[in-house]
Design a protein around this motif. Structure first.
Motif, PDB file in Angstrom:
ATOM      1  N   UNK A   1       0.712  -1.333  -0.106  1.00 13.27           N
ATOM      2  CA  UNK A   1      -0.063   0.040   0.082  1.00 13.27           C
ATOM      3  C   UNK A   1       1.044   1.160  -0.067  1.00 13.27           C
ATOM      4  N   UNK A   2       1.204   1.801  -1.023  1.00 16.02           N
ATOM      5  CA  UNK A   2       2.119   2.842  -1.426  1.00 16.02           C
ATOM      6  C   UNK A   2       1.637   4.294  -0.808  1.00 16.02           C
ATOM      7  N   UNK A   3       1.500   4.587   0.304  1.00 17.46           N
ATOM      8  CA  UNK A   3       1.189   5.757   1.024  1.00 17.46           C
ATOM      9  C   UNK A   3       2.152   6.336   1.628  1.00 17.46           C
ATOM     10  N   UNK A   4       2.318   7.667   1.670  1.00 16.65           N
ATOM     11  CA  UNK A   4       3.192   8.640   2.378  1.00 16.65           C
ATOM     12  C   UNK A   4       2.871   8.828   3.752  1.00 16.65           C
ATOM     13  N   UNK A   5       3.846   8.695   4.775  1.00 14.46           N
ATOM     14  CA  UNK A   5       3.478   9.385   6.247  1.00 14.46           C
ATOM     15  C   UNK A   5       4.616  10.127   6.353  1.00 14.46           C
ATOM     16  N   UNK A   6       3.988  11.470   6.372  1.00 14.29           N
ATOM     17  CA  UNK A   6       4.708  12.787   7.098  1.00 14.29           C
ATOM     18  C   UNK A   6       4.817  12.620   8.817  1.00 14.29           C
ATOM     19  N   UNK A   7       5.870  12.663   9.410  1.00 16.81           N
ATOM     20  CA  UNK A   7       5.925  12.591  10.729  1.00 16.81           C
ATOM     21  C   UNK A   7       6.610  13.942  11.173  1.00 16.81           C
ATOM     22  N   UNK A   8       5.930  14.737  11.961  1.00 17.80           N
ATOM     23  CA  UNK A   8       6.318  15.896  12.492  1.00 17.80           C
ATOM     24  C   UNK A   8       7.205  15.528  13.915  1.00 17.80           C
ATOM     25  N   UNK A   9       8.541  15.459  13.954  1.00 15.74           N
ATOM     26  CA  UNK A   9       9.027  15.069  15.290  1.00 15.74           C
ATOM     27  C   UNK A   9       9.523  16.012  15.940  1.00 15.74           C
ATOM     28  N   UNK A  10       8.932  16.153  17.248  1.00 12.26           N
ATOM     29  CA  UNK A  10       9.305  17.465  18.004  1.00 12.26           C
ATOM     30  C   UNK A  10       9.533  16.415  19.479  1.00 12.26           C
ATOM     31  N   UNK A  11       9.475  15.573  19.718  1.00 14.36           N
ATOM     32  CA  UNK A  11       9.924  14.969  20.784  1.00 14.36           C
ATOM     33  C   UNK A  11       9.019  14.972  22.242  1.00 14.36           C
ATOM     34  N   UNK A  12       7.627  15.338  21.687  1.00 15.58           N
ATOM     35  CA  UNK A  12       6.604  15.275  22.846  1.00 15.58           C
ATOM     36  C   UNK A  12       5.259  15.091  22.186  1.00 15.58           C
TER      37      UNK A  12
ATOM     38  N   UNK B   1       8.395  10.112   5.768  1.00 17.56           N
ATOM     39  CA  UNK B   1       9.178  11.501   5.675  1.00 17.56           C
ATOM     40  C   UNK B   1       9.324  11.809   7.163  1.00 17.56           C
ATOM     41  N   UNK B   2      10.264  11.831   8.153  1.00 18.87           N
ATOM     42  CA  UNK B   2      10.347  12.360   9.176  1.00 18.87           C
ATOM     43  C   UNK B   2      10.908  13.803   9.134  1.00 18.87           C
ATOM     44  N   UNK B   3      10.089  14.864   9.811  1.00 20.12           N
ATOM     45  CA  UNK B   3      10.581  16.178   9.778  1.00 20.12           C
ATOM     46  C   UNK B   3      10.589  16.523  11.166  1.00 20.12           C
ATOM     47  N   UNK B   4      12.174  17.029  11.355  1.00 20.13           N
ATOM     48  CA  UNK B   4      12.506  17.496  12.793  1.00 20.13           C
ATOM     49  C   UNK B   4      11.823  18.860  12.787  1.00 20.13           C
ATOM     50  N   UNK B   5      11.002  19.099  13.933  1.00 27.30           N
ATOM     51  CA  UNK B   5      10.388  20.361  14.036  1.00 27.30           C
ATOM     52  C   UNK B   5      10.736  20.658  15.474  1.00 27.30           C
ATOM     53  N   UNK B   6      10.383  22.205  15.828  1.00 25.36           N
ATOM     54  CA  UNK B   6      10.824  22.795  17.175  1.00 25.36           C
ATOM     55  C   UNK B   6       9.539  22.059  18.196  1.00 25.36           C
TER      56      UNK B   6
END
Length: 157
Positions: free
Chosen positions: A68-79, A141-146
């Motif tokens: 199942x070719x979905x894209x998951x975008x993860x906003x990684x802020x550690x909380x 796609x894991x995106x590091x955010x504040x």
């Protein structure tokens, strides 16, 4: 510049399926898989926070297993952002159970068989998303955010 995820979602030119207050954390990921199975010719993207992603991480293996070719975008802020914002608003900044040292979620996703990238520079987001959509397989796609307190939105206005 910092990312404003809600703004990105509200100004999208694509149809959105939103879980709103659906009680299962991370429900966006299985919702996205269902949408992709129903509309296989359309790109489908799930936006999750890192805490939400950790709650449904096993669904990446399901997407890989069933192609199942979905894209998951993860906003990684550690909380857990929503819970931390609530604690900020109602408990004078006393926090419990909201800050977490999550692993590199792109690495974990790669181990589960997905295509994955970790993005630290906002200028790299679009190319990473393009590569993920072009790979035609489950992608993260894991995106590091504040994750600072000032960047969290109040739960109730």
């Amino acid at each position: 510049g910092e990312l404003e995820w809600k703004h990105c979602l509200n100004t999208s030119f694509f149809p959105l399926i939103e879980s709103h207050d659906f009680p299962v954390s991370g429900a966006h990921l299985p919702f996205a898989m269902g949408a992709k199975l129903a509309l296989p010719d359309r790109p489908v993207v799930a936006f999750l926070g890192d805490g939400q992603f950790m709650a449904v991480l096993n669904q990446i293996t399901t997407a890989v297993e069933h192609h199942v070719p979905i894209l998951t975008i993860v906003a990684h802020n550690g909380c857990y952002g929503r819970a931390k914002a609530s604690q900020t608003q109602f408990h004078d900044g006393r926090y419990i159970g909201v800050d977490h040292k999550y692993p590199d979620l792109a690495d974990v996703s790669l181990c589960l068989g997905a295509y994955a990238e970790r993005v630290e520079n906002p200028l790299d987001i679009r190319p990473a998303i393009r590569r993920a959509l072009d790979c035609n397989r489950p992608a993260v796609v894991e995106v590091l955010i504040n994750g600072s307190i000032g960047d969290l939105k109040p739960v109730f206005d």
